[in-house]
Design an enzyme around this catalytic site. Structure first.
Site, PDB file in Angstrom:
ATOM      1  N   ASP A  57       0.832  -1.203   0.000  1.00  0.00           N
ATOM      2  CA  ASP A  57       0.000   0.000   0.000  1.00  0.00           C
ATOM      3  C   ASP A  57       0.874   1.264   0.000  1.00  0.00           C
ATOM      4  OD1 ASP A  57      -2.318   1.836   0.853  1.00  0.00           O
ATOM      5  OD2 ASP A  57      -3.277  -0.134   0.891  1.00  0.00           O
ATOM      6  N   HIS A  91      -3.512   6.073   3.541  1.00  0.00           N
ATOM      7  CA  HIS A  91      -4.345   4.954   3.133  1.00  0.00           C
ATOM      8  C   HIS A  91      -3.833   3.638   3.718  1.00  0.00           C
ATOM      9  CE1 HIS A  91      -5.907   1.906   0.223  1.00  0.00           C
ATOM     10  NE2 HIS A  91      -6.976   2.681   0.215  1.00  0.00           N
ATOM     11  N   ASN A 190     -13.545   0.134  -6.985  1.00  0.00           N
ATOM     12  CA  ASN A 190     -14.678   1.024  -6.707  1.00  0.00           C
ATOM     13  C   ASN A 190     -15.295   1.583  -7.988  1.00  0.00           C
ATOM     14  OD1 ASN A 190     -14.131   0.689  -3.965  1.00  0.00           O
ATOM     15  ND2 ASN A 190     -12.768   2.461  -3.919  1.00  0.00           N
ATOM     16  N   SER A 266     -11.327  -0.942  -0.528  1.00  0.00           N
ATOM     17  CA  SER A 266     -10.064  -0.858   0.205  1.00  0.00           C
ATOM     18  C   SER A 266     -10.242  -1.190   1.675  1.00  0.00           C
ATOM     19  CB  SER A 266      -9.482   0.557   0.105  1.00  0.00           C
ATOM     20  OG  SER A 266      -8.780   0.740  -1.088  1.00  0.00           O
ATOM     21  N   ASP A 387     -33.957   1.828 -16.900  1.00  0.00           N
ATOM     22  CA  ASP A 387     -33.685   2.672 -15.734  1.00  0.00           C
ATOM     23  C   ASP A 387     -34.811   2.424 -14.735  1.00  0.00           C
ATOM     24  OD1 ASP A 387     -33.248   4.609 -13.878  1.00  0.00           O
ATOM     25  OD2 ASP A 387     -33.439   6.311 -15.241  1.00  0.00           O
ATOM     26  N   ASP A 389     -36.240   2.301 -10.664  1.00  0.00           N
ATOM     27  CA  ASP A 389     -36.100   3.043  -9.417  1.00  0.00           C
ATOM     28  C   ASP A 389     -36.776   2.304  -8.263  1.00  0.00           C
ATOM     29  OD1 ASP A 389     -34.799   5.143 -10.735  1.00  0.00           O
ATOM     30  OD2 ASP A 389     -36.710   6.105 -11.228  1.00  0.00           O
ATOM     31  N   THR A 405     -31.356   6.754  -9.221  1.00  0.00           N
ATOM     32  CA  THR A 405     -30.239   7.053 -10.103  1.00  0.00           C
ATOM     33  C   THR A 405     -30.494   6.417 -11.470  1.00  0.00           C
ATOM     34  OG1 THR A 405     -28.875   5.081  -9.690  1.00  0.00           O
ATOM     35  CG2 THR A 405     -28.769   6.855  -8.059  1.00  0.00           C
ATOM     36  N   GLU A 410     -29.751   0.177  -7.586  1.00  0.00           N
ATOM     37  CA  GLU A 410     -30.371   1.120  -6.661  1.00  0.00           C
ATOM     38  C   GLU A 410     -30.334   0.483  -5.278  1.00  0.00           C
ATOM     39  OE1 GLU A 410     -31.236   4.038  -7.687  1.00  0.00           O
ATOM     40  OE2 GLU A 410     -31.482   3.756  -9.861  1.00  0.00           O
TER      41      GLU A 410
END
Length: 517
Positions: A57, A91, A190, A266, A387, A389, A405, A410
């Site tokens: 790291d 980190h 991520n 992480s 899409d 929701d 989004t 979601e």
């Protein structure tokens, strides 16, 4: 290297692959707290003692009381070549503390395996980035010094973006380390929630690749939206497992006893590294394949989603207690007592909706909901399709939470204020498709973590574009590192100012907010 030299090099016999020495970054967002480890340490008397975890790291700050020199028994600096441990980013210190911190500054933030020793291998610089060549040098040093420090586990909370086939140099080095007897635990990344977002070295076939989740201390079990997903570029199922990775508080570099809150895969990764250290402490003779068999066993995971390993959760959310119990052949029982339901369904087109009902018997139980589309949405301009929701209604019919989004996933995490029958509504804002709606979970009284704290706002994100319209709300995205600025539009407004970091404003016609179903 100029292109002409690359072409000449490619003609040399024995050259199998040429890769760019690309930048690799640490996955750093906000943080969360884990569950289930303390009882395993209590019941089985394991702390990770006798096991060494290598932290590949940004370094380790041994000036922090949780990570003193006596705990950090080895050091290698591939960045500046300094002989003594340090961390000019923070980190690595945070990661090391999650895996094996002593908790002397605050017992609430004791690491998963506080008895384990640590070896710091610095391959990322003060900005949290490094190069493939530097990381390869760090892995090679670790293998050469495995016996000297009894390195059994290595944590890599880092990686490159993209969708890897696991044949790149970093993934190959990780596989080689496993062959040399080191269990490699690697962050998925991520870049979720879209499919095929696990880069190198998370795509390594022999790595334990870790995704991230919310936990009941974050108002319910839900898969973290940022957690990268499989499959790999060559079609393998990754990640392997999911662990808490949202709002984790651990040691803060540059302080003697301070703590800071981050999140990301992480943070989930050293949680698993710590669990593996506990398993090896319980049974030092375990091989990497045996560790995986216990870690991924059906009784050692909460399996969210369809049966079998899947590209979102892997084998499921880790239950550390049972992984350690199986590893040590111990007798004991643990359950978080959380309710869970799963369904797979579809909506035929725009405007279609489907309702699900469930009962909340006690308002102290948080609700966690995750909806995942089977495929990535197709996005063009400012819209995506399909899409879907999520909307959550309380027993009186009032809308209490939503997630709207344009992404593949979601999620809702909600702390109810009343008991009774709740309704979850899945609505198609655009298009048709298949989805996996939600795991609904509630936490029993007394099990919500009390050690959480938010010491600062989530870190800002770096944005590249200037404007984005998401479902009737316009966002101004800073080109430099800055927080997303949002203005929600009223039903009759068409002109709103945006407040910029420099104090100026931008104006323009904006669409009206759509009606909530």
């Amino acid at each position: 290297m100029p292109p002409v030299q690359i072409q000449r090099l490619a003609q040399v016999p024995g050259i199998l692959r040429i890769e760019p020495d690309r930048p690799v970054e640490a996955f750093l967002d906000t943080a969360t707290l884990w569950t289930g480890v303390q009882q395993a340490r209590r019941d089985f008397g394991v702390t990770g003692s006798g096991i060494t975890v290598a932290i590949i790291d940004t370094g380790i700050d041994t000036g922090h009381v949780d990570l003193p020199p006596g705990k950090v028994i080895g050091w290698y600096d591939a960045v500046q070549g300094k002989p003594s441990p340090y961390d000019d980013n923070g980190h690595g210190t945070h990661v090391a503390s999650i895996a094996a911190g002593l908790g002397k500054g605050n017992p609430a933030y004791t690491g998963v395996a506080p008895g384990a020793s640590l070896v710091g291998i610095k391959v990322l610089n003060a900005q949290g980035s490094g190069t493939t060549s530097g990381i390869l040098a760090g892995i090679d040093w670790m293998i050469q010094n495995k016996g000297r420090y009894n390195i059994r586990v290595a944590n890599m909370s880092l990686g490159a973006s993209g969708c890897s086939d696991g044949l790149d140099a970093l993934s190959s080095a990780v596989n080689n380390a496993v062959d040399q007897g080191i269990i490699m635990v690697v962050a998925a990344g991520n870049s979720g929630p879209n499919r095929c977002t696990i880069g190198a070295p998370g795509a390594a076939a022999k790595a334990i690749t870790v995704g991230a989740s919310y936990d009941p201390g974050e108002r319910g079990w839900a898969l973290a939206e940022f957690s990268s997903r499989g499959p790999t570029a060559d079609g393998r199922v990754k990640p392997d497992i999911v662990a808490p990775g949202r709002n984790i508080t651990a040691a803060k570099a540059g302080t003697v006893s301070g703590y800071v809150t981050y999140s990301g895969t992480s943070m989930a990764t050293p949680f698993i590294s710590g669990v593996v250290a506990l398993m090896l402490s319980a049974n030092p003779s375990l091989t990497a394949s045996q560790v995986k068999s216990y870690l991924f066993a059906s009784e050692a995971v909460k399996h969210f989603g369809a049966s079998g390993k899947n590209i979102d959760y892997g084998y499921g959310l880790t239950v550390a207690y049972h992984a350690v119990r199986l590893a040590g052949n111990f007798t004991g029982s643990f359950s978080d007592g959380l309710k869970y339901s799963f369904a797979q369904d579809s909506l035929a087109g725009t405007g279609q909706r489907r309702d699900y009902t469930f009962t909340v018997a006690e308002a102290t139980y948080p609700i966690g909901i995750t909806l995942i589309m089977a495929q990535n949405p197709s996005c063009g301009g400012l819209s995506c399709t399909p899409d879907f929701d999520l909307y959550l209604y309380d027993p009186s019919g009032a809308l209490v939470a939503s997630s709207t989004t344009t992404k593949r996933q979601e999620q809702i995490t909600y702390q109810p204020t009343r008991t009774g029958q709740y309704t979850l509504r899945v609505t198609s804002y655009s298009g048709s498709g298949t989805y996996m709606p939600p795991g609904l979970r509630e936490v029993p009284p007394g099990r919500s973590p009390t050690t959480k704290r938010r010491e600062r706002e989530p870190p800002p994100c770096a944005w590249e574009t200037s404007f984005l319209c998401l479902k009737g709300r316009w966002f101004y995205r800073m080109r430099e590192v800055g927080h997303l600025r949002q203005v929600s539009l009223g039903p009759s407004a068409d002109l709103y100012p945006f407040i910029r970091r420099d104090g100026g404003s931008l104006r323009g016609p904006f669409p009206q907010r759509r009606t909530v179903p």
